[in-house]
Design a protein around this motif. Structure first.
Motif, mmCIF file in Angstrom:
data_model
loop_
_atom_site.group_PDB
_atom_site.id
_atom_site.type_symbol
_atom_site.label_atom_id
_atom_site.label_comp_id
_atom_site.label_asym_id
_atom_site.label_seq_id
_atom_site.Cartn_x
_atom_site.Cartn_y
_atom_site.Cartn_z
ATOM 1 N N LYS A 116 4.000 -10.038 7.433
ATOM 2 C CA LYS A 116 4.130 -11.088 6.443
ATOM 3 C C LYS A 116 5.434 -10.913 5.663
ATOM 4 O O LYS A 116 6.166 -11.886 5.401
ATOM 5 C CB LYS A 116 2.932 -11.000 5.486
ATOM 6 C CG LYS A 116 2.641 -12.265 4.714
ATOM 7 C CD LYS A 116 1.277 -12.100 4.034
ATOM 8 C CE LYS A 116 1.088 -13.098 2.922
ATOM 9 N NZ LYS A 116 -0.104 -12.774 2.122
ATOM 10 N N ALA A 117 5.732 -9.659 5.296
ATOM 11 C CA ALA A 117 6.942 -9.384 4.533
ATOM 12 C C ALA A 117 8.178 -9.771 5.351
ATOM 13 O O ALA A 117 9.113 -10.388 4.830
ATOM 14 C CB ALA A 117 7.000 -7.905 4.164
ATOM 15 N N PHE A 118 8.152 -9.412 6.632
ATOM 16 C CA PHE A 118 9.310 -9.735 7.477
ATOM 17 C C PHE A 118 9.499 -11.236 7.601
ATOM 18 O O PHE A 118 10.619 -11.755 7.468
ATOM 19 C CB PHE A 118 9.130 -9.083 8.855
ATOM 20 C CG PHE A 118 10.270 -9.394 9.782
ATOM 21 C CD1 PHE A 118 11.571 -8.968 9.466
ATOM 22 C CD2 PHE A 118 10.069 -10.113 10.949
ATOM 23 C CE1 PHE A 118 12.632 -9.256 10.310
ATOM 24 C CE2 PHE A 118 11.139 -10.401 11.793
ATOM 25 C CZ PHE A 118 12.423 -9.964 11.476
ATOM 26 N N TYR A 143 11.267 -1.521 5.213
ATOM 27 C CA TYR A 143 10.438 -0.410 5.695
ATOM 28 C C TYR A 143 9.018 -0.907 5.947
ATOM 29 O O TYR A 143 8.405 -1.515 5.061
ATOM 30 C CB TYR A 143 10.405 0.728 4.673
ATOM 31 C CG TYR A 143 11.703 1.494 4.576
ATOM 32 C CD1 TYR A 143 11.915 2.630 5.355
ATOM 33 C CD2 TYR A 143 12.718 1.078 3.720
ATOM 34 C CE1 TYR A 143 13.098 3.352 5.269
ATOM 35 C CE2 TYR A 143 13.905 1.788 3.630
ATOM 36 C CZ TYR A 143 14.093 2.926 4.402
ATOM 37 O OH TYR A 143 15.262 3.618 4.311
ATOM 38 N N VAL A 144 8.535 -0.666 7.135
ATOM 39 C CA VAL A 144 7.176 -1.090 7.471
ATOM 40 C C VAL A 144 6.443 0.078 8.126
ATOM 41 O O VAL A 144 7.043 1.096 8.467
ATOM 42 C CB VAL A 144 7.175 -2.302 8.453
ATOM 43 C CG1 VAL A 144 7.798 -3.523 7.796
ATOM 44 C CG2 VAL A 144 7.901 -1.952 9.749
ATOM 45 N N ALA A 145 5.151 -0.083 8.257
ATOM 46 C CA ALA A 145 4.361 0.932 8.941
ATOM 47 C C ALA A 145 3.628 0.246 10.076
ATOM 48 O O ALA A 145 2.567 -0.354 9.882
ATOM 49 C CB ALA A 145 3.373 1.587 7.968
ATOM 50 N N GLY A 146 4.225 0.310 11.236
ATOM 51 C CA GLY A 146 3.638 -0.360 12.389
ATOM 52 C C GLY A 146 3.592 -1.855 12.164
ATOM 53 O O GLY A 146 4.263 -2.402 11.274
ATOM 54 N N ALA A 147 2.785 -2.508 12.964
ATOM 55 C CA ALA A 147 2.715 -3.968 12.858
ATOM 56 C C ALA A 147 1.527 -4.378 11.999
ATOM 57 O O ALA A 147 0.644 -5.108 12.434
ATOM 58 C CB ALA A 147 2.622 -4.570 14.251
ATOM 59 N N SER A 148 1.542 -3.883 10.753
ATOM 60 C CA SER A 148 0.424 -4.220 9.867
ATOM 61 C C SER A 148 0.609 -5.651 9.359
ATOM 62 O O SER A 148 1.725 -6.157 9.321
ATOM 63 C CB SER A 148 0.386 -3.244 8.694
ATOM 64 O OG SER A 148 1.480 -3.465 7.844
ATOM 65 N N PRO A 149 -0.466 -6.321 8.986
ATOM 66 C CA PRO A 149 -0.353 -7.693 8.492
ATOM 67 C C PRO A 149 0.625 -7.808 7.334
ATOM 68 O O PRO A 149 1.430 -8.740 7.280
ATOM 69 C CB PRO A 149 -1.781 -8.024 8.037
ATOM 70 C CG PRO A 149 -2.654 -7.075 8.774
ATOM 71 C CD PRO A 149 -1.841 -5.841 9.018
ATOM 72 N N ASP A 162 0.855 -1.188 0.000
ATOM 73 C CA ASP A 162 0.000 0.000 0.000
ATOM 74 C C ASP A 162 0.891 1.237 0.000
ATOM 75 O O ASP A 162 2.120 1.130 -0.038
ATOM 76 C CB ASP A 162 -0.965 -0.001 1.183
ATOM 77 C CG ASP A 162 -0.245 -0.153 2.497
ATOM 78 O OD1 ASP A 162 0.817 0.475 2.658
ATOM 79 O OD2 ASP A 162 -0.734 -0.917 3.372
ATOM 80 N N LEU A 163 0.255 2.404 0.010
ATOM 81 C CA LEU A 163 1.041 3.639 -0.065
ATOM 82 C C LEU A 163 1.180 4.302 1.301
ATOM 83 O O LEU A 163 1.282 5.515 1.390
ATOM 84 C CB LEU A 163 0.402 4.596 -1.080
ATOM 85 C CG LEU A 163 0.588 4.224 -2.559
ATOM 86 C CD1 LEU A 163 -0.145 5.201 -3.452
ATOM 87 C CD2 LEU A 163 2.061 4.181 -2.942
ATOM 88 N N ASP A 164 1.232 3.489 2.338
ATOM 89 C CA ASP A 164 1.374 4.054 3.679
ATOM 90 C C ASP A 164 2.623 4.927 3.804
ATOM 91 O O ASP A 164 2.631 5.912 4.541
ATOM 92 C CB ASP A 164 1.443 2.926 4.726
ATOM 93 C CG ASP A 164 0.052 2.608 5.261
ATOM 94 O OD1 ASP A 164 -0.836 3.462 5.075
ATOM 95 O OD2 ASP A 164 -0.128 1.525 5.852
#
Lengths: 586, 106
Positions: free
Chosen positions: B32-34, B22-28, A125-127
């Motif tokens: 999953k990517a990690f 790069y992630v945004a918080g602990a999103s699913p 997504d574009l977060d």
């Protein structure tokens, strides 16, 4: 963040009684007028158009004006240009982006998206974009955001469906944050934008265009839609000038000019007289139209001189002659313009119409007017502008020009070249804008050409319906009554000869009358003499008759005496028988 | 080309892989990517890799450094040149290909 802040709407837009929608003024000249106060506050606005139409500049100016004029910091998210390029590009307009960034009022973030060094696998997504934008907004406490050009995202990712859904989410998110956003988009084939993002930005859509017609390029702006607000629907020309964008709204938006009752002289007492005495209204627009060589420029120059003589400033915009040429030519007819130039009351602006587009002309004129503050603006001749644009555009431009001048209370005089005696189409296009229309025409005949002037119309004042011949003399313009005969109007030597003819006819008649009077007098005298003679004859006869009558009566007395005497002599009887016989003898 | 590569590999020894996720918080998607990334690294790059997790929710300004807009994004900063892969890395073959795990680390 719910926007309840209402901003004053420019007074020119009277049809917007009150903003139905909170608006964020753009500060861009003219744009707030056509949008009725600005862009929808707290919502995204789509600005789309082809490459080079001025989208980026519109967005940047929206931010810069927001910062400098409305105290609203902004974020510029650039997908095309780097922050350095952007700053350099707008520096010439006087926008100091580096300074604004240093002051913490502006954040410029360049998003470099290149597909080449990027692969996609699985869901995303574009977060990242949201976070970046959110951080920038928070950093400067931005109220305004520009995304330029967000559609580049489609080029960066192969998964267009995800980009679409993310953009939809982005616009929703921008609304939630309550920022007023400008989203630019490249014009697409058969659609407003290449990737149809107008689908997501539905509150306000502004279309920019850049057209070249007859080698003249014109930028145009149109408010395609503006949900919940009235807006001008026309295509408005706009111009990128020294101080940024200028949208030039057309007259119809505001016919609110304050009008002056003051009359100003045309510079010619006789012409003033034709206009009911004191001349034309201050702030009105005057057109002098006619064919070539009918003295239009001279009349225009006379107006200018009259203004200068009153101590007012006049701006002379000439499209076909240079200032020295005009000064020389007018000096030859006794109009000394050089004197007023030296006094600083007269300013020339000589430019070929084809040098600039119409909008540039209009803007140049407005700049001149603002700098010089004249009370009279002359344009000679406006018809030459047709070389710089098409008829309808010229009339639209003149409409705006007259509108502008009227708004400033400046008297405007235009000369217009017409081809032939008939009014040309350009005349007709601007006819309705003109308050006082003087028509000069050449009258041919008898191997000469003479000038005549009449007033085609003059709003709000009594004016002469008479044609006046005018001469351009060493002392300016001189008006003469034309010879108005039963079937025709005569001018020039024909008028002079006609007048001489009339004069000699009149003289002959006068002499004839005198002769007849003399004859009559003579006859009267003779009649009187004859009457006197006859009276004398009559008197003489009457005298004779009287004498005879007197003689007659004395004779009767004598006879009686004689009869008595005879009777006495005949010894008549006492009873008088002898007298009877004597009477019988008588 | 092959010679050069051999020379480089030989010269530097086993290459160190530096990966930033790069992630945004602990999103699913992030989790999953990690998980996908760690599995891949353990299998193919055991002992030669390090993964740096950058949570943009906590450190938003870092997004500008690698020009991150999509989440999750994997950046291979070493070995050079830099590569970016976005998505949850669920397609292992594709990730292998994109990171050139086989060619760079036979």
């Amino acid at each position: 963040m719910t926007a309840v802040i209402s901003h004053p709407v420019p007074s020119a837009v009277s049809w917007v009684e009150r903003p139905l929608l909170p608006k964020a003024p753009t500060g861009i000249a003219g744009l707030d007028e056509v949008t009725g106060g600005g862009l929808p506050r707290g919502r995204p606005t789509l600005v789309c158009g082809p490459a080079g139409c001025g989208k980026t500049l519109l967005g940047m100016e929206f931010l810069v004006r927001g910062i400098t004029e409305y105290g609203e910091p902004g974020v510029f998210l650039a997908f095309e240009e780097t922050a350095g390029d952007l700053a350099a590009n707008v520096a010439s307009l006087g926008f100091d982006l580096t300074r604004m960034q240093a002051d913490g009022l502006l954040a410029v973030d360049h998003v470099n998206v290149v597909r080449a060094d990027m692969d996609e696998t699985g869901e995303w997504d574009l977060d990242g974009l949201f976070i970046r934008l959110g951080a920038a907004i928070d950093a400067v406490k931005a109220r305004r955001v520009v995304l330029d050009t967000i559609e580049n995202l489609f080029g960066a990712f192969s998964d267009a469906a995800t980009v679409r859904s993310e953009l939809r989410r982005l616009f929703g998110w921008l609304k939630e944050r309550g920022v007023t956003a400008v989203v630019t988009g490249e014009r697409g084939e058969g659609a407003l934008t290449r990737h149809g993002i107008e689908e997501y930005v539905s509150d306000c859509v502004i279309v920019l265009d850049h057209r070249v017609i007859e080698q003249t390029s014109t930028r145009r702006l149109r408010i395609l839609k503006y949900r919940g607000s009235l807006h001008g629907t026309n295509e408005y020309p706009f111009f990128i000038g020294e101080h940024g964008l200028s949208v030039l709204p057309i007259t119809s938006l505001g016919l609110q000019h304050a009008v002056s009752e003051e009359r100003v002289s045309t510079g010619n007492a006789r012409l003033d007289g034709m206009l009911g005495g004191p001349g034309v209204f201050r702030g009105s627009s005057i057109l002098v139209s006619g064919t070539a060589g009918t003295g239009k420029s001279t009349i225009v120059a006379q107006f200018c001189e009259a203004a200068c003589a009153r101590g007012e400033r006049a701006l002379y915009i000439a499209f076909e002659e240079s200032a020295p040429q005009i000064i020389r030519n007018m000096a030859s007819v006794g109009i000394d313009l050089a004197r007023w130039m030296a006094a600083g009351l007269l300013q020339f602006h000589c430019v070929r119409p084809s040098v600039l587009g119409l909008e540039a002309h209009l803007l140049a004129m407005q700049t001149l007017v603002e700098d010089f503050q004249p009370s009279l603006v002359a344009m000679d001749p406006i018809t030459n502008l047709i070389g710089a644009g098409q008829g309808i555009e010229v009339s639209a431009m003149l409409t705006r020009e007259i509108d502008y001048l009227k708004g400033q209370g400046i008297t405007a005089i235009f000369s217009g070249l017409s081809s032939g005696s008939e009014l040309t189409s350009s005349d007709q296009q601007i006819a309705s804008l003109i308050d006082t229309w003087l028509l000069v025409k050449a009258i041919d005949g008898n191997g000469e050409r003479n000038r005549a002037l009449y007033i085609l119309k003059s709003r709000g004042m009594a004016h002469s319906n008479q044609v006046r011949e005018f001469l351009i003399t060493d002392d300016g313009i001189e008006f003469i009554d034309v010879y108005v005969g039963q079937h025709h109007v005569l001018t020039g030597s024909a008028r002079a000869s006609q007048e001489a003819d009339e004069r000699s006819k009149a003289t002959a008649l006068k002499q004839d009358i005198e002769q007849r009077q003399l004859n009559l007098e003579r006859r009267r005298k003779s009649v009187e003499a004859q009457a006197a003679i006859m009276w004398r004859e009559f008197q003489a006869e009457a005298d004779i008759v009287e004498r005879l009558r007197q003689q007659g009566s004395s004779a009767g007395e004598v006879r009686e005496e004689e009869r008595v005497e005879q009777g006495r002599l005949r010894s008549a009887d006492a009873d008088g028988t002898g007298a009877v016989e004597a009477s019988a003898v008588d | 080309m092959t010679a050069g590569m051999d020379f480089r590999t030989a010269d530097r020894g086993p290459e160190l892989w530096h990966l930033r996720l790069y992630v945004a918080g602990a999103s699913p998607k992030s989790l999953k990517a990690f998980a996908n990334l760690r599995a891949l690294c353990e299998e193919h790059l055991a002992g030669r890799y390090e993964i740096e997790i950058i949570d943009l929710v906590k450190r938003p300004l870092l997004a500008r450094d690698d020009d991150i807009i999509a989440i999750p994004t994997l950046v291979r900063s070493l070995p050079e040149p830099m590569r970016k892969i976005i998505g949850d890395l669920s397609d292992t073959d594709r990730v292998m290909l994109s990171l050139q795990v086989d060619t760079l680390s036979p």
